[in-house]
Design an enzyme around this catalytic site. Sequence first.
Site, PDB file in Angstrom:
ATOM      1  N   HIS A  78      11.532 -19.880  11.635  1.00  0.00           N
ATOM      2  CA  HIS A  78      12.283 -20.818  11.094  1.00  0.00           C
ATOM      3  C   HIS A  78      12.181 -21.873  12.601  1.00  0.00           C
ATOM      4  O   HIS A  78      12.140 -21.462  13.399  1.00  0.00           O
ATOM      5  CB  HIS A  78      13.679 -20.588  11.080  1.00  0.00           C
ATOM      6  CG  HIS A  78      14.407 -21.981  10.863  1.00  0.00           C
ATOM      7  ND1 HIS A  78      14.638 -22.572   9.756  1.00  0.00           N
ATOM      8  CD2 HIS A  78      15.421 -22.553  11.914  1.00  0.00           C
ATOM      9  CE1 HIS A  78      15.500 -23.856   9.933  1.00  0.00           C
ATOM     10  NE2 HIS A  78      16.016 -23.873  11.019  1.00  0.00           N
ATOM     11  N   ASP A 125      27.410 -23.547   3.131  1.00  0.00           N
ATOM     12  CA  ASP A 125      26.825 -24.349   4.414  1.00  0.00           C
ATOM     13  C   ASP A 125      26.562 -25.672   3.867  1.00  0.00           C
ATOM     14  O   ASP A 125      26.782 -26.637   4.564  1.00  0.00           O
ATOM     15  CB  ASP A 125      25.576 -23.643   4.567  1.00  0.00           C
ATOM     16  CG  ASP A 125      24.621 -24.369   5.694  1.00  0.00           C
ATOM     17  OD1 ASP A 125      25.359 -24.513   7.071  1.00  0.00           O
ATOM     18  OD2 ASP A 125      23.723 -24.649   5.712  1.00  0.00           O
ATOM     19  N   ARG A 162      30.769 -31.819   8.227  1.00  0.00           N
ATOM     20  CA  ARG A 162      30.618 -32.133   9.447  1.00  0.00           C
ATOM     21  C   ARG A 162      29.837 -33.541   9.851  1.00  0.00           C
ATOM     22  O   ARG A 162      29.943 -34.102  10.979  1.00  0.00           O
ATOM     23  CB  ARG A 162      29.631 -30.939   9.994  1.00  0.00           C
ATOM     24  CG  ARG A 162      30.181 -29.473  10.218  1.00  0.00           C
ATOM     25  CD  ARG A 162      29.318 -28.360  10.364  1.00  0.00           C
ATOM     26  NE  ARG A 162      28.530 -28.622  11.430  1.00  0.00           N
ATOM     27  CZ  ARG A 162      27.375 -28.194  11.486  1.00  0.00           C
ATOM     28  NH1 ARG A 162      26.588 -27.398  10.548  1.00  0.00           N
ATOM     29  NH2 ARG A 162      26.480 -28.293  12.639  1.00  0.00           N
ATOM     30  N   SER A 201      25.007 -22.235  10.662  1.00  0.00           N
ATOM     31  CA  SER A 201      24.258 -22.899   9.325  1.00  0.00           C
ATOM     32  C   SER A 201      22.915 -22.408   9.125  1.00  0.00           C
ATOM     33  O   SER A 201      22.291 -22.183   8.137  1.00  0.00           O
ATOM     34  CB  SER A 201      24.074 -24.279   9.646  1.00  0.00           C
ATOM     35  OG  SER A 201      23.491 -25.267   8.694  1.00  0.00           O
ATOM     36  N   LYS A 220      21.252 -19.142   6.181  1.00  0.00           N
ATOM     37  CA  LYS A 220      20.141 -19.663   5.369  1.00  0.00           C
ATOM     38  C   LYS A 220      19.012 -18.340   5.438  1.00  0.00           C
ATOM     39  O   LYS A 220      18.378 -17.952   4.323  1.00  0.00           O
ATOM     40  CB  LYS A 220      19.604 -20.853   5.336  1.00  0.00           C
ATOM     41  CG  LYS A 220      20.366 -22.131   5.125  1.00  0.00           C
ATOM     42  CD  LYS A 220      19.816 -23.356   4.651  1.00  0.00           C
ATOM     43  CE  LYS A 220      19.647 -23.926   6.242  1.00  0.00           C
ATOM     44  NZ  LYS A 220      21.045 -24.614   6.753  1.00  0.00           N
TER      45      LYS A 220
END
Length: 442
Positions: free
Chosen positions: A82, A161, A168, A183, A187
């Site tokens: 990621h 999320d 947020r 967050s 995922k």
Amino acid sequence: MRAVDIIQKKRNGGALSKDELSFLIKGYCQGDIPDYQLSAWAMAVFFRGMNAEETANLTMVMAESGDQVDLSPIHGIKVDKHSTGGVGDKTSLIIGPLVASCGVPVAKMSGRGLGHTGGTIDKMEAMEGFRTELTRDEFIAQVNDIGLAIVGQSGNMTPADKKLYALRDVTATVESIPLIASSVMSKKIAAGADAIVLDVKTGSGAFMKTLEDSEELAKAMVEIGTEVGRQTAALISDMDQPLGYGIGNALEVQEAIDTLHGKGPEDLTALCLALSSHMVVLGKQAASLAEAETMLRDRLYSGAALAKFKEFVAAQGGNPAVADDPSLLPQAPLVLDVPSVDDGYVAAIQAEELGLAAMLLGAGRATKESVIDYAVGVVLKRKVGDQVRKGETIAQLHVREDNDAVRDVIRRVQSAYSFSSEQVAPSPLLLSVVTEQGVQRF
């Protein structure tokens, strides 16, 4: 339990249990807890922070709020990667086939972009016919067959999320490290990987602008992975200038293909090899990073990774001939030069400004409803440290037409460059690595 008691506990610096976090997040998602109470909790977290166990518990609550992918039918250790996002970041298109060609299965779920350019899914859809939606059975069968599949995220993955992020975003609590870390990791954990390698960007074109903040975020995410039993490593990489030269969807696919031919930009190639090395070690196909890099270089320069890319594109409905003929990708009808406004050496490039320039041309989405133009974007011709004379081309715009809006983009690109009369060395690409053992700066 009462939401007000949980908010007060966090306001006073207490650590919340998984049951308390579950009560709060589930209650909010079901509409039993109002947004003003969750906003108060988010602000308390912003100021008071969370410890590693607490952040891991929040991550699992969000991961468990929707679909979780069971990858156990896939043979081997599944390793995911990621990136926290940057300008010109097309690494997944290279790393997927490169790592798979070393025998490590890559079963990846990626997102679409909202911002300067498309996400990995948008870039792959620049290849005509490419399918980014597969059934679970197709996904698992493809990874078992060729070692690689990249698809869009499930519509019901981590709904908590999505809802919490939207809150947020309007309550000035986006920049909370525990909330960012949970967050991202919720995922990745819901997507089912056994191990996770993170590319945390730092600098002017990144969400985290300083090395210290980037390392803090990386540590938080690695701690989450450790707490929930996923081997996790994070590399901190520079985003003070774009990665590679192309910014835009088809332009980035073409640069990824060039890299798989062994002819990619030096910085992009180096980052892909570094991230891939960690993935191959976590996938237990190499005993050390040095051994992994030797193996990866062989796959890259022998053509094995390119062959895997062709196999991957064909398996998901695209035309593998694109790997040898980039003209099959969408092409903008007009290419405009951006002249330098000064003499000297390129001292700095505001990466985020160039990303926004590409978005204004149509390469990214200003809103969720925006339609991406795969062909348009920016290609850099000069980067930090390069010498340039006034009037020489520093970048090119790939556009549909030349108009006033495009002229504004040309000025934006020019203003993103600053110059020095002295030679300037670019920032190091790789700054540090964060593992369970701690932080190692290069």
